[in-house]
Write a protein that holds these residues in place. Structure first.
Motif, PDB file in Angstrom:
ATOM      1  N   CYS A  26       0.779  -1.425  -0.100  1.00 56.10           N
ATOM      2  CA  CYS A  26      -0.073   0.225  -0.095  1.00 56.10           C
ATOM      3  C   CYS A  26       0.772   1.371   0.030  1.00 56.10           C
ATOM      4  N   TYR A  27       0.843   2.174  -0.955  1.00 54.63           N
ATOM      5  CA  TYR A  27       1.565   3.283  -1.196  1.00 54.63           C
ATOM      6  C   TYR A  27       0.377   4.469  -1.592  1.00 54.63           C
ATOM      7  N   ASN A  28       0.327   5.426  -1.013  1.00 52.76           N
ATOM      8  CA  ASN A  28      -0.185   6.560  -1.194  1.00 52.76           C
ATOM      9  C   ASN A  28       0.617   7.788  -2.120  1.00 52.76           C
ATOM     10  N   ALA A  29       0.386   7.849  -3.358  1.00 49.32           N
ATOM     11  CA  ALA A  29       1.228   8.883  -4.135  1.00 49.32           C
ATOM     12  C   ALA A  29       0.706  10.146  -4.100  1.00 49.32           C
ATOM     13  N   PRO A  30       1.561  11.214  -4.013  1.00 43.79           N
ATOM     14  CA  PRO A  30       0.850  12.609  -3.806  1.00 43.79           C
ATOM     15  C   PRO A  30       0.126  12.680  -4.984  1.00 43.79           C
ATOM     16  N   GLN A  31      -0.936  13.703  -4.813  1.00 37.48           N
ATOM     17  CA  GLN A  31      -1.894  14.165  -5.917  1.00 37.48           C
ATOM     18  C   GLN A  31      -1.270  14.698  -7.172  1.00 37.48           C
ATOM     19  N   THR A  32      -1.631  14.594  -8.010  1.00 35.81           N
ATOM     20  CA  THR A  32      -1.123  15.026  -9.395  1.00 35.81           C
ATOM     21  C   THR A  32      -1.252  16.590  -9.290  1.00 35.81           C
ATOM     22  N   ILE A  33      -0.202  17.191  -9.861  1.00 34.21           N
ATOM     23  CA  ILE A  33      -0.111  18.819  -9.992  1.00 34.21           C
ATOM     24  C   ILE A  33      -0.241  19.060 -11.673  1.00 34.21           C
ATOM     25  N   ALA A  34      -1.045  19.610 -12.128  1.00 36.63           N
ATOM     26  CA  ALA A  34      -1.195  20.247 -13.483  1.00 36.63           C
ATOM     27  C   ALA A  34      -1.250  21.616 -13.452  1.00 36.63           C
ATOM     28  N   PHE A  35      -0.673  22.286 -14.469  1.00 38.50           N
ATOM     29  CA  PHE A  35      -0.707  23.936 -15.024  1.00 38.50           C
ATOM     30  C   PHE A  35      -1.287  23.873 -16.333  1.00 38.50           C
ATOM     31  N   LYS A  36      -2.115  24.997 -16.211  1.00 37.42           N
ATOM     32  CA  LYS A  36      -2.686  25.513 -17.621  1.00 37.42           C
ATOM     33  C   LYS A  36      -2.283  26.910 -17.775  1.00 37.42           C
ATOM     34  N   LEU A  37      -1.339  27.150 -18.645  1.00 40.65           N
ATOM     35  CA  LEU A  37      -0.675  28.249 -18.948  1.00 40.65           C
ATOM     36  C   LEU A  37      -1.497  29.287 -19.805  1.00 40.65           C
ATOM     37  N   VAL A  38      -1.979  30.262 -19.377  1.00 42.97           N
ATOM     38  CA  VAL A  38      -2.916  31.271 -20.367  1.00 42.97           C
ATOM     39  C   VAL A  38      -2.391  32.679 -20.369  1.00 42.97           C
ATOM     40  N   ASN A  39      -2.913  33.345 -21.631  1.00 37.75           N
ATOM     41  CA  ASN A  39      -2.642  34.668 -21.335  1.00 37.75           C
ATOM     42  C   ASN A  39      -3.756  35.481 -20.830  1.00 37.75           C
ATOM     43  N   SER A  40      -3.787  36.809 -21.039  1.00 38.85           N
ATOM     44  CA  SER A  40      -4.600  37.685 -20.288  1.00 38.85           C
ATOM     45  C   SER A  40      -6.088  37.446 -20.954  1.00 38.85           C
ATOM     46  N   ASN A  41      -6.178  36.813 -22.013  1.00 39.60           N
ATOM     47  CA  ASN A  41      -7.373  36.525 -22.857  1.00 39.60           C
ATOM     48  C   ASN A  41      -7.929  35.161 -22.614  1.00 39.60           C
ATOM     49  N   ASP A  42      -7.413  34.486 -21.547  1.00 35.94           N
ATOM     50  CA  ASP A  42      -7.623  33.136 -21.323  1.00 35.94           C
ATOM     51  C   ASP A  42      -7.375  32.144 -22.612  1.00 35.94           C
ATOM     52  N   GLU A  43      -6.449  32.552 -23.347  1.00 36.14           N
ATOM     53  CA  GLU A  43      -6.119  31.563 -24.316  1.00 36.14           C
ATOM     54  C   GLU A  43      -4.941  30.716 -23.950  1.00 36.14           C
ATOM     55  N   ASN A  44      -5.144  29.458 -23.940  1.00 30.39           N
ATOM     56  CA  ASN A  44      -3.991  28.385 -23.808  1.00 30.39           C
ATOM     57  C   ASN A  44      -2.820  28.828 -24.689  1.00 30.39           C
ATOM     58  N   LEU A  45      -1.647  29.267 -23.709  1.00 31.70           N
ATOM     59  CA  LEU A  45      -0.464  29.359 -24.671  1.00 31.70           C
ATOM     60  C   LEU A  45       0.412  28.418 -25.381  1.00 31.70           C
ATOM     61  N   ILE A  46       0.028  27.280 -24.873  1.00 28.22           N
ATOM     62  CA  ILE A  46       0.651  26.091 -25.707  1.00 28.22           C
ATOM     63  C   ILE A  46      -0.353  25.718 -26.939  1.00 28.22           C
ATOM     64  N   THR A  47      -1.411  25.603 -26.899  1.00 27.03           N
ATOM     65  CA  THR A  47      -2.298  25.716 -27.960  1.00 27.03           C
ATOM     66  C   THR A  47      -2.260  26.709 -28.947  1.00 27.03           C
TER      67      THR A  47
END
Length: 134
Positions: free
Chosen positions: A21-42
């Motif tokens: 039994c091992y409890n892994a830390p929860q996943t951390i995810a980032f969504k990087l956007v500009n001031s117009n809420d547009e995804n900068l990767i997309t």
């Protein structure tokens, strides 16, 4: 003999539980956007990015089909670690405070995520952190 068998059976049951039994830390995810809420990767603005800890060790990153960045294998420690996000747009610092999991399993849990940097705005969305880079 019967008592010895029952004792051994009970001992086996209690020592067998939780070994794997091992409890892994929860996943951390980032969504990087500009001031117009547009995804900068997309939209192709964010082309190069990396994350390193304060010992200059790189963090493995995975890009999802929704263009979120998942930080792999972070938070599996007791204490606080500092990280640096670097990209072709902007850099910022953040820290992750983790502790041992207080449950029936071994493992760690992330207690706090703190962002620092000029010109970033971070909101905790459902399942990810939305980071506005300007």
């Amino acid at each position: 003999m019967k008592h010895l068998f029952i004792f051994l059976l009970i001992t086996f049951i209690f020592t067998g539980c939780g070994d794997d039994c091992y409890n892994a830390p929860q996943t951390i995810a980032f969504k990087l956007v500009n001031s117009n809420d547009e995804n900068l990767i997309t939209n192709g603005t964010l082309t190069a990015y990396s994350i390193k800890d304060d010992h200059q060790v790189g963090v493995q990153l995975t890009k999802t089909s929704e263009d979120l960045i998942i930080l792999e294998n972070v938070g599996a420690y007791n204490g606080t670690k500092n990280y640096i996000f670097s990209s072709n747009i902007k850099s910022f610092n953040f820290s992750i405070q983790s502790s041992e999991f207080k449950g029936g399993c071994d493992g760690f849990e992330i207690n706090k995520l703190t962002f620092t940097g000029v010109g970033i705005n971070v909101t905790d969305e459902k399942g990810y952190y939305k980071i506005v880079l300007q």
